[in-house]
Design a protein around this motif. Structure first.
Motif, PDB file in Angstrom:
ATOM      1  N   ASP A 261      -4.886   5.610   0.628  1.00 20.58           N
ATOM      2  CA  ASP A 261      -4.612   4.389   1.294  1.00 20.58           C
ATOM      3  C   ASP A 261      -3.392   3.884   1.261  1.00 20.58           C
ATOM      4  OD1 ASP A 261      -5.997   2.475   3.288  1.00 20.58           O
ATOM      5  OD2 ASP A 261      -5.501   1.051   1.514  1.00 20.58           O
ATOM      6  N   ALA A 262      -3.022   3.717  -0.298  1.00 18.06           N
ATOM      7  CA  ALA A 262      -1.678   2.970  -0.438  1.00 18.06           C
ATOM      8  C   ALA A 262      -0.565   3.879   0.110  1.00 18.06           C
ATOM      9  CB  ALA A 262      -1.794   2.827  -2.022  1.00 18.06           C
ATOM     10  N   PHE A 263      -0.702   5.062   0.108  1.00 10.54           N
ATOM     11  CA  PHE A 263       0.367   6.146   0.416  1.00 10.54           C
ATOM     12  C   PHE A 263       0.657   5.878   1.922  1.00 10.54           C
ATOM     13  CE2 PHE A 263       1.613  10.001   2.587  1.00 10.54           C
ATOM     14  CZ  PHE A 263       2.723  10.486   1.914  1.00 10.54           C
ATOM     15  N   ALA A 264      -0.507   6.134   2.588  1.00  2.49           N
ATOM     16  CA  ALA A 264      -0.355   5.976   4.035  1.00  2.49           C
ATOM     17  C   ALA A 264       0.059   4.686   4.443  1.00  2.49           C
ATOM     18  CB  ALA A 264      -1.588   6.218   4.713  1.00  2.49           C
ATOM     19  N   GLU A 265      -0.224   3.483   4.116  1.00  4.32           N
ATOM     20  CA  GLU A 265       0.240   2.122   4.290  1.00  4.32           C
ATOM     21  C   GLU A 265       1.807   1.936   3.957  1.00  4.32           C
ATOM     22  OE1 GLU A 265      -1.354   0.142   6.280  1.00  4.32           O
ATOM     23  OE2 GLU A 265      -3.153   1.291   6.530  1.00  4.32           O
ATOM     24  N   GLN A 266       1.985   2.592   2.910  1.00  2.00           N
ATOM     25  CA  GLN A 266       3.661   2.439   2.214  1.00  2.00           C
ATOM     26  C   GLN A 266       4.440   3.076   3.221  1.00  2.00           C
ATOM     27  OE1 GLN A 266       3.157   3.546  -1.817  1.00  2.00           O
ATOM     28  NE2 GLN A 266       2.047   1.634  -2.267  1.00  2.00           N
ATOM     29  N   ASN A 267       3.831   4.093   3.864  1.00  2.00           N
ATOM     30  CA  ASN A 267       4.746   5.167   4.679  1.00  2.00           C
ATOM     31  C   ASN A 267       4.587   4.683   6.075  1.00  2.00           C
ATOM     32  OD1 ASN A 267       6.227   7.322   3.226  1.00  2.00           O
ATOM     33  ND2 ASN A 267       4.226   7.064   2.184  1.00  2.00           N
TER      34      ASN A 267
ATOM     35  N   LYS B 120      -4.803   9.506   6.712  1.00  2.00           N
ATOM     36  CA  LYS B 120      -5.727   9.372   5.433  1.00  2.00           C
ATOM     37  C   LYS B 120      -6.792  10.470   5.369  1.00  2.00           C
ATOM     38  CE  LYS B 120      -4.733   4.429   5.672  1.00  2.00           C
ATOM     39  NZ  LYS B 120      -5.194   2.981   5.726  1.00  2.00           N
ATOM     40  N   ILE B 121      -7.204  10.394   6.896  1.00  2.00           N
ATOM     41  CA  ILE B 121      -8.511  11.642   6.807  1.00  2.00           C
ATOM     42  C   ILE B 121      -7.854  12.782   6.549  1.00  2.00           C
ATOM     43  CG2 ILE B 121     -10.061  12.442   8.377  1.00  2.00           C
ATOM     44  CD1 ILE B 121     -10.186   9.691   9.940  1.00  2.00           C
ATOM     45  N   TYR B 122      -6.735  13.273   7.101  1.00  2.00           N
ATOM     46  CA  TYR B 122      -6.323  14.438   6.840  1.00  2.00           C
ATOM     47  C   TYR B 122      -5.972  14.816   5.211  1.00  2.00           C
ATOM     48  CZ  TYR B 122      -5.637  14.852  11.890  1.00  2.00           C
ATOM     49  OH  TYR B 122      -5.904  15.005  13.107  1.00  2.00           O
ATOM     50  N   ILE B 123      -5.548  13.800   4.557  1.00  2.00           N
ATOM     51  CA  ILE B 123      -5.319  14.014   2.977  1.00  2.00           C
ATOM     52  C   ILE B 123      -6.481  14.242   2.418  1.00  2.00           C
ATOM     53  CG2 ILE B 123      -4.238  12.640   1.155  1.00  2.00           C
ATOM     54  CD1 ILE B 123      -2.138  11.284   2.769  1.00  2.00           C
TER      55      ILE B 123
ATOM     56  N   ARG C 193     -10.169   8.788  -4.818  1.00  2.00           N
ATOM     57  CA  ARG C 193      -8.976   9.216  -4.722  1.00  2.00           C
ATOM     58  C   ARG C 193      -8.533   8.071  -3.453  1.00  2.00           C
ATOM     59  NH1 ARG C 193     -10.678  15.476  -4.468  1.00  2.00           N
ATOM     60  NH2 ARG C 193     -12.252  14.244  -3.082  1.00  2.00           N
ATOM     61  N   TRP C 194      -9.548   7.518  -2.960  1.00  2.00           N
ATOM     62  CA  TRP C 194      -9.266   6.730  -1.644  1.00  2.00           C
ATOM     63  C   TRP C 194      -7.960   5.733  -1.957  1.00  2.00           C
ATOM     64  CZ3 TRP C 194      -9.285   7.534   3.252  1.00  2.00           C
ATOM     65  CH2 TRP C 194      -8.845   6.370   4.069  1.00  2.00           C
ATOM     66  N   ALA C 195      -8.086   4.995  -2.890  1.00  2.00           N
ATOM     67  CA  ALA C 195      -7.138   3.949  -3.100  1.00  2.00           C
ATOM     68  C   ALA C 195      -5.756   4.256  -3.041  1.00  2.00           C
ATOM     69  CB  ALA C 195      -7.621   3.102  -4.649  1.00  2.00           C
ATOM     70  N   SER C 196      -5.460   5.600  -3.755  1.00  5.52           N
ATOM     71  CA  SER C 196      -3.999   6.168  -3.645  1.00  5.52           C
ATOM     72  C   SER C 196      -3.892   6.691  -2.410  1.00  5.52           C
ATOM     73  CB  SER C 196      -4.206   7.370  -4.674  1.00  5.52           C
ATOM     74  OG  SER C 196      -2.919   8.080  -4.674  1.00  5.52           O
TER      75      SER C 196
END
Length: 465
Positions: A10-16, A451-454, A5-8
């Motif tokens: 990581d992408a979410f956090a960086e995009q936001n 990312k850690i919290y998600i 699940r990490w790639a998703s």
């Protein structure tokens, strides 16, 4: 990181990143120091406005929101049925007073060399926004959640925590809760708290006024004392400046220290203590004033309670800490507050007796309050989930710790504090600590915390609660 699940995440956090910064800025812009209670605003207009703003942001993110009479609010990933187990995060949108020493407006977020500066960026408005974005990820991902997740948003953490008391009285408690209001990796124990006031008799002597500090739980970086003595009879000293008072023949003595959180006083300089020592060393005060000032000198002599006779160390928590937070004078009576964080091998009764002995006939111990230490076993499933998640993301191999700070965690049956601060990350010279001037938070570390919290909330879905 080998979690699929990490790639998703990581992408979410960086995009936001930009959106997270925008919303932290919006929330910090609302001054939210406790004020006079009003209808619908039990902790004053400021905390109400900040809670409303946080819930507004949550609604914009597509979350289900609720305002519990202005005491506390929350956002849910989905409606929670009666009796259904759920997870929670809890942060707070109130802040300590801005205090002194800022380089710019405390309520306007500045970005400097990757650091956010502003009151609440670390404690606790920045983390509040992280939790809302974590829930946005969970909701938008479409992942079936065994336990719905609630992001609780408090409005009275910095003073009395009546917000969470109200919640506990009226609403169901989560099966497990973590509060991003401390340091990483995981804090599974908090010291007890012991506070009160050292009160003088009506002095009516040389001291005409004495004021300092902005919060009981913060080390004051400045204070002042007005004395009925001409300035030419006094000599400046380290951390002390002198100026002529408004009334002829009076002097304003100002102390200049270094602020910080009462639970972490190492490296701070207490401005009240500087003035107390100066007054005693100058020999200008009356016998009654000197007797009271000697009591205060004992309080300010150290931050581990040795001089007061209350030092304690149980080997489980860090040693006891004690600081003087605020001082004020009215009608000739001086009141000095103190904030003590204590381990398990002492208690308020023992400490009260020791402090009263120091007071003797020169001062009275008044308005004492206390809270007991709390501790959750480090090998419990939820705590292990959090620590493993942190270590998997960072590669650090850390273990849970205990601390002197007091958070919401102690108000829940199964809860801990979980980041987002890093004690091993030095503050740049332009940034300050929580409760201090130029409060700072490293933005990259906040995004990493998101990312850690998600990931932690996803992994908590997999254990039995």
């Amino acid at each position: 990181m080998n979690d699929p699940r990490w790639a998703s995440i990581d992408a979410f956090a960086e995009q936001n990143r930009d959106a997270v910064l925008r919303d932290i800025t919006r929330l910090v812009a609302v001054p939210s120091v406790e004020g006079t209670p009003e209808p619908g605003a039990p902790f004053g207009a400021g905390p109400k406005a900040a809670l409303d703003k946080a819930l507004e942001i949550a609604a914009e993110l597509g979350l289900h929101t609720y305002n519990a009479d202005g005491y506390i609010g929350w956002a849910d990933t989905a409606p929670i049925a009666e009796g259904q187990k759920f997870l929670a995060t809890i942060t707070h949108t109130d802040v300590v007073p801005e205090g002194n020493g800022w380089d710019a407006d405390p309520y306007t977020v500045r970005v400097r060399d990757g650091w956010l500066l502003g009151r609440g960026v670390a404690d606790d408005k920045g983390p509040s926004i992280l939790c809302l974005y974590a829930l946005k990820y969970l909701k938008d991902s479409g992942i079936a959640l065994r336990y719905p997740v609630r992001a609780l948003l408090g409005a009275n953490e910095e003073t009395h925590m009546h917000d969470v008391d109200y919640y506990a009285e009226h609403y169901p408690m989560p099966a497990f809760c973590f509060t991003p209001d401390a340091e990483f990796p995981v804090c599974n124990g908090e010291k007890g708290g012991f506070s009160g006031e050292l009160v003088s008799h009506a002095l009516n002597g040389v001291i005409l006024d004495f004021q300092g500090g902005v919060a009981v739980n913060a080390v004051p970086d400045r204070a002042f004392c007005v004395v009925n003595v001409p300035a030419d009879r006094l000599t400046p000293a380290e951390g002390i400046t002198l100026e002529a008072g408004e009334q002829p023949g009076t002097t304003v003595i100002r102390g200049w220290g270094k602020s910080g959180h009462a639970a972490m006083p190492a490296g701070t300089v207490n401005a009240i203590g500087l003035i107390v020592r100066y007054l005693l060393d100058s020999g200008i005060c009356t016998e009654a004033e000197n007797a009271y000032l000697q009591v205060l000198r004992t309080l300010h002599a150290d931050t581990d309670g040795t001089a007061l006779g209350i030092a304690a160390d149980d080997g489980l928590f860090d040693p006891l800490t004690v600081v003087g937070g605020t001082i004020c004078m009215k009608d000739g009576v001086i009141r000095q507050t103190f904030d003590c964080r204590y381990p398990t091998n002492t208690n308020p009764e023992t400490m009260s007796a020791a402090v009263r002995k120091v007071c003797g006939d020169a001062a009275a111990l008044e308005n004492v309050s206390s809270r007991v230490p709390f501790y959750i076993a480090a090998d419990s499933p939820a705590i292990q989930t959090l620590i493993h998640t942190y270590n998997d993301v960072t590669g650090e191999g850390k273990t849970p710790f205990t601390m002197g700070g007091g958070t919401y965690a102690r108000h829940f049956p199964y809860a801990v504090s979980f980041g987002p601060e890093h004690t091993d990350l030095p503050l740049p010279e332009f940034a300050g600590p929580m409760h201090g001037a130029n409060e700072g938070a490293n933005f990259d570390k906040l995004i990493e915390a998101l990312k850690i919290y998600i990931l932690a909330l996803l992994r908590l879905q997999e254990i039995e609660l």
